[in-house]
Design a protein around this motif. Structure first.
Motif, PDB file in Angstrom:
ATOM      1  N   GLY A  96       0.959  -1.267   0.043  1.00 29.68           N
ATOM      2  CA  GLY A  96      -0.080   0.025  -0.037  1.00 29.68           C
ATOM      3  C   GLY A  96       0.828   1.254  -0.065  1.00 29.68           C
ATOM      4  N   HIS A  97       2.016   1.128   0.440  1.00 26.49           N
ATOM      5  CA  HIS A  97       3.048   2.333   0.263  1.00 26.49           C
ATOM      6  C   HIS A  97       3.130   2.916  -1.096  1.00 26.49           C
ATOM      7  CE1 HIS A  97       6.407   5.126   1.440  1.00 26.49           C
ATOM      8  NE2 HIS A  97       6.992   4.531   0.370  1.00 26.49           N
ATOM      9  N   CYS A  98       2.812   1.960  -2.102  1.00 26.77           N
ATOM     10  CA  CYS A  98       3.029   2.746  -3.545  1.00 26.77           C
ATOM     11  C   CYS A  98       1.634   2.635  -4.108  1.00 26.77           C
ATOM     12  CB  CYS A  98       3.858   1.688  -4.363  1.00 26.77           C
ATOM     13  SG  CYS A  98       5.555   2.075  -3.974  1.00 26.77           S
ATOM     14  N   HIS A  99       0.820   1.444  -3.699  1.00 26.93           N
ATOM     15  CA  HIS A  99      -0.208   1.266  -4.514  1.00 26.93           C
ATOM     16  C   HIS A  99      -1.637   1.897  -3.600  1.00 26.93           C
ATOM     17  CE1 HIS A  99       1.301  -1.516  -7.337  1.00 26.93           C
ATOM     18  NE2 HIS A  99       1.894  -1.802  -6.369  1.00 26.93           N
ATOM     19  N   ASP A 100      -1.260   3.144  -3.324  1.00 32.03           N
ATOM     20  CA  ASP A 100      -2.436   3.970  -2.622  1.00 32.03           C
ATOM     21  C   ASP A 100      -3.066   4.929  -3.449  1.00 32.03           C
ATOM     22  OD1 ASP A 100      -0.289   5.530  -2.508  1.00 32.03           O
ATOM     23  OD2 ASP A 100      -0.266   5.779  -0.401  1.00 32.03           O
ATOM     24  N   GLY A 101      -2.779   5.148  -4.609  1.00 30.68           N
ATOM     25  CA  GLY A 101      -3.063   6.412  -5.372  1.00 30.68           C
ATOM     26  C   GLY A 101      -2.199   7.640  -5.560  1.00 30.68           C
ATOM     27  N   SER A 102      -1.076   7.550  -4.689  1.00 29.52           N
ATOM     28  CA  SER A 102      -0.004   8.330  -4.482  1.00 29.52           C
ATOM     29  C   SER A 102       0.886   8.452  -5.557  1.00 29.52           C
ATOM     30  CB  SER A 102       0.645   8.454  -3.103  1.00 29.52           C
ATOM     31  OG  SER A 102       1.351   7.486  -2.933  1.00 29.52           O
ATOM     32  N   ARG A 103       1.116   7.492  -6.352  1.00 30.14           N
ATOM     33  CA  ARG A 103       2.094   7.408  -7.570  1.00 30.14           C
ATOM     34  C   ARG A 103       1.266   7.209  -8.946  1.00 30.14           C
ATOM     35  NH1 ARG A 103       6.960   5.223  -5.057  1.00 30.14           N
ATOM     36  NH2 ARG A 103       6.713   5.561  -3.150  1.00 30.14           N
ATOM     37  N   GLU A 104       1.932   8.152  -9.645  1.00 32.44           N
ATOM     38  CA  GLU A 104       1.311   8.588 -11.134  1.00 32.44           C
ATOM     39  C   GLU A 104       1.197   6.784 -11.811  1.00 32.44           C
ATOM     40  OE1 GLU A 104       2.086  10.875 -15.048  1.00 32.44           O
ATOM     41  OE2 GLU A 104       3.510  11.118 -13.362  1.00 32.44           O
ATOM     42  N   GLY A 105       0.134   6.764 -12.343  1.00 28.01           N
ATOM     43  CA  GLY A 105      -0.331   5.398 -13.033  1.00 28.01           C
ATOM     44  C   GLY A 105      -0.587   4.387 -12.179  1.00 28.01           C
ATOM     45  N   LEU A 106      -0.738   4.515 -10.796  1.00 26.63           N
ATOM     46  CA  LEU A 106      -1.080   3.593  -9.959  1.00 26.63           C
ATOM     47  C   LEU A 106      -2.314   3.760  -9.407  1.00 26.63           C
ATOM     48  CD1 LEU A 106       2.453   2.390  -8.421  1.00 26.63           C
ATOM     49  CD2 LEU A 106       1.250   1.342 -10.459  1.00 26.63           C
ATOM     50  N   ASP A 107      -3.305   2.900  -9.398  1.00 26.66           N
ATOM     51  CA  ASP A 107      -4.472   3.078  -8.692  1.00 26.66           C
ATOM     52  C   ASP A 107      -4.643   3.021  -7.039  1.00 26.66           C
ATOM     53  OD1 ASP A 107      -5.869   3.683 -11.344  1.00 26.66           O
ATOM     54  OD2 ASP A 107      -6.226   1.493 -11.453  1.00 26.66           O
ATOM     55  N   ASP A 108      -5.532   3.436  -6.543  1.00 21.16           N
ATOM     56  CA  ASP A 108      -5.736   3.363  -5.054  1.00 21.16           C
ATOM     57  C   ASP A 108      -6.231   2.042  -4.701  1.00 21.16           C
ATOM     58  OD1 ASP A 108      -5.610   3.612  -2.484  1.00 21.16           O
ATOM     59  OD2 ASP A 108      -7.455   5.084  -2.405  1.00 21.16           O
ATOM     60  N   VAL A 109      -5.411   0.790  -4.947  1.00 24.21           N
ATOM     61  CA  VAL A 109      -5.794  -0.406  -4.725  1.00 24.21           C
ATOM     62  C   VAL A 109      -5.923  -0.344  -3.082  1.00 24.21           C
ATOM     63  CG1 VAL A 109      -5.152  -2.666  -4.914  1.00 24.21           C
ATOM     64  CG2 VAL A 109      -5.005  -1.155  -6.778  1.00 24.21           C
ATOM     65  N   ALA A 110      -5.018   0.167  -2.311  1.00 20.50           N
ATOM     66  CA  ALA A 110      -4.912  -0.018  -0.929  1.00 20.50           C
ATOM     67  C   ALA A 110      -6.147   0.117  -0.057  1.00 20.50           C
ATOM     68  CB  ALA A 110      -3.770   0.566  -0.174  1.00 20.50           C
ATOM     69  N   SER A 111      -6.816   1.099  -0.561  1.00 22.59           N
ATOM     70  CA  SER A 111      -8.339   1.488   0.008  1.00 22.59           C
ATOM     71  C   SER A 111      -9.318   0.258  -0.255  1.00 22.59           C
ATOM     72  CB  SER A 111      -8.757   2.633  -0.486  1.00 22.59           C
ATOM     73  OG  SER A 111      -7.919   3.763  -0.030  1.00 22.59           O
ATOM     74  N   GLU A 112      -9.410  -0.106  -1.497  1.00 20.97           N
ATOM     75  CA  GLU A 112     -10.161  -1.042  -1.798  1.00 20.97           C
ATOM     76  C   GLU A 112      -9.930  -2.414  -0.858  1.00 20.97           C
ATOM     77  OE1 GLU A 112     -10.581  -2.192  -5.773  1.00 20.97           O
ATOM     78  OE2 GLU A 112     -10.261   0.097  -6.522  1.00 20.97           O
ATOM     79  N   VAL A 113      -8.589  -2.803  -0.758  1.00 21.14           N
ATOM     80  CA  VAL A 113      -8.191  -4.064  -0.045  1.00 21.14           C
ATOM     81  C   VAL A 113      -8.673  -3.873   1.468  1.00 21.14           C
ATOM     82  CG1 VAL A 113      -6.361  -5.263   0.777  1.00 21.14           C
ATOM     83  CG2 VAL A 113      -6.382  -4.644  -1.706  1.00 21.14           C
ATOM     84  N   ARG A 114      -8.218  -2.493   2.024  1.00 24.56           N
ATOM     85  CA  ARG A 114      -8.943  -2.455   3.430  1.00 24.56           C
ATOM     86  C   ARG A 114     -10.400  -2.599   3.643  1.00 24.56           C
ATOM     87  NH1 ARG A 114      -4.569   1.780   3.022  1.00 24.56           N
ATOM     88  NH2 ARG A 114      -6.132   3.328   2.599  1.00 24.56           N
ATOM     89  N   ALA A 115     -10.900  -2.094   2.717  1.00 21.06           N
ATOM     90  CA  ALA A 115     -12.390  -2.281   3.016  1.00 21.06           C
ATOM     91  C   ALA A 115     -13.055  -3.651   2.681  1.00 21.06           C
ATOM     92  CB  ALA A 115     -13.118  -0.993   1.836  1.00 21.06           C
ATOM     93  N   GLY A 116     -12.214  -4.387   1.985  1.00 25.51           N
ATOM     94  CA  GLY A 116     -12.927  -5.787   1.608  1.00 25.51           C
ATOM     95  C   GLY A 116     -12.654  -6.654   2.751  1.00 25.51           C
TER      96      GLY A 116
END
Length: 372
Positions: A96-116
């Protein structure tokens, strides 16, 4: 301008130093791990040749921490932030350090995973799947590539690795036959012909948020939007909502998805019979729909999926408009004639042949009697 030039030079120098330092650290990691006797320690090095993280410049220390300037085993010092194999929650934090929407070209997957469900289980300290369970820890390839464990070709097997294992699923209390049910479904039939077009676990449950219940059933409309709209116009939609039913899944199943044919409508296993029986006001209407099962199958066999007549039949069925359904079937002359004959019809077809054989046998018998 000179000040801007100096600042730019400083920035480039710092960035270059950081990249060079990380490269040196990776070189140290690779050089050491390539000589290890244990396969588990050598494998990450071998897998880097086809790894999306390596291609993007993500180094070993970006995920595992440690001292990037220490070429010896002291780089593994826990006091310097080293983490070998993170636990479930730690893995989600690292990715989630990179896949949290803060990096260009990467979606905020971390939020989806935390909610799942997987993310909530990890936060509660329960055993669960993490990013590496599905994507792998090293040698990760894009999900579009057939070799990826989460590609269309492999995602069901990847999910089944946990969800078909009674030991792994014991704490969750979830059943372990979902994959087996899917393999006999109409979706699996599509998969056999075209894996990229077939709905899989991730299509309905989401690849990261793991939706269930009505949220999962809502995914049906992704592929069957007109049918979903027809259902919403029918009498079931409002009633199902008030009862808390799972819409499409109530009749077609949630994993063993059955097509709307005669086997779904007729007999003891009929979907209609589970709720509607004699004495109900709508029973006569239900029986009219059930009686059309054979004609539905015949029309499906004689018409292509894109044929407007077949579309009209399917939409009328899902809106439970009996008159429209009968009219749509009447527009397919071959539907009734193509209906498989009943046992009586089969016997009738054979009677002329049987009669001819009996006549010939009688003639042969009389001729032999006279010859004697």
């Amino acid at each position: 301008m000179r000040r801007l030039a100096r600042l730019t030079l400083v920035f480039v120098s710092v960035a270059t130093f950081a990249i060079a330092g990380r490269a040196r650290a990776d070189e140290s990691c690779v050089a050491c791990h390539a000589t290890r006797s244990e396969q588990r320690l050598r494998a990450p090095v071998a897998s880097r040749a086809h790894d999306v993280h390596a291609d993007a410049g993500v180094g070993c220390t970006d995920c595992h921490g440690g001292d990037p300037d220490e070429p010896s085993v002291r780089a593994h010092d826990l006091g310097r932030g080293f983490r070998g194999v993170p636990d479930a929650l730690g893995t989600l934090q690292v990715c989630g350090h990179c896949h949290d929407g803060s990096r260009e070209g990467l979606d905020d997957v971390a939020s989806e995973v935390r909610a799942g469900r997987h993310g909530r289980a990890a936060a509660a300290g329960r055993p669960t799947a993490t990013c590496t369970s599905c994507h792998g820890a090293h040698g990760i390839v894009p999900h579009e590539q057939p070799s990826s464990p989460v590609s269309a070709q492999h995602v069901v097997d990847t999910c089944a690795a946990c969800h078909s294992d009674p030991a792994r699923m014991a704490e969750s209390g979830l059943p372990t036959d979902q994959a087996a049910q899917w393999r006999v479904s109409v979706h699996a039939e599509v998969f056999a012909a075209d894996p990229d077009r077939a709905p899989s676990c991730a299509t309905c449950h989401g690849p990261h948020d793991n939706a269930a219940g009505l949220a999962a059933v809502a995914a049906c409309a992704q592929c069957h939007a007109p049918i979903r709209a027809a259902f919403d116009q029918g009498p079931h939609a409002q009633r199902f909502q008030s009862l808390g039913f799972l819409d499409c899944a109530e009749c077609h199943g949630s994993h063993e998805i059955r097509r709307a044919d005669a086997s779904l409508l007729e007999g003891l296993g009929a979907a209609c019979a589970r709720c509607h029986g004699p004495g109900q006001e709508v029973f006569a209407r239900v029986r009219r729909i059930e009686a059309l099962g054979g004609r539905l199958d015949a029309a499906r066999g004689s018409l292509t999926r894109a044929d407007p007549r077949r579309v009209a039949i399917v939409l009328a069925l899902h809106s439970l408009d009996v008159e429209a359904l009968e009219a749509a079937l009447d527009a397919v002359p071959s539907a009734e004639s193509a209906t498989p004959p009943s046992g009586g019809a089969v016997l009738t077809d054979w009677l002329p042949g049987v009669a001819l054989v009996l006549v010939l046998l009688a003639i042969a018998f009389v001729w032999r009697r006279r010859k004697r």
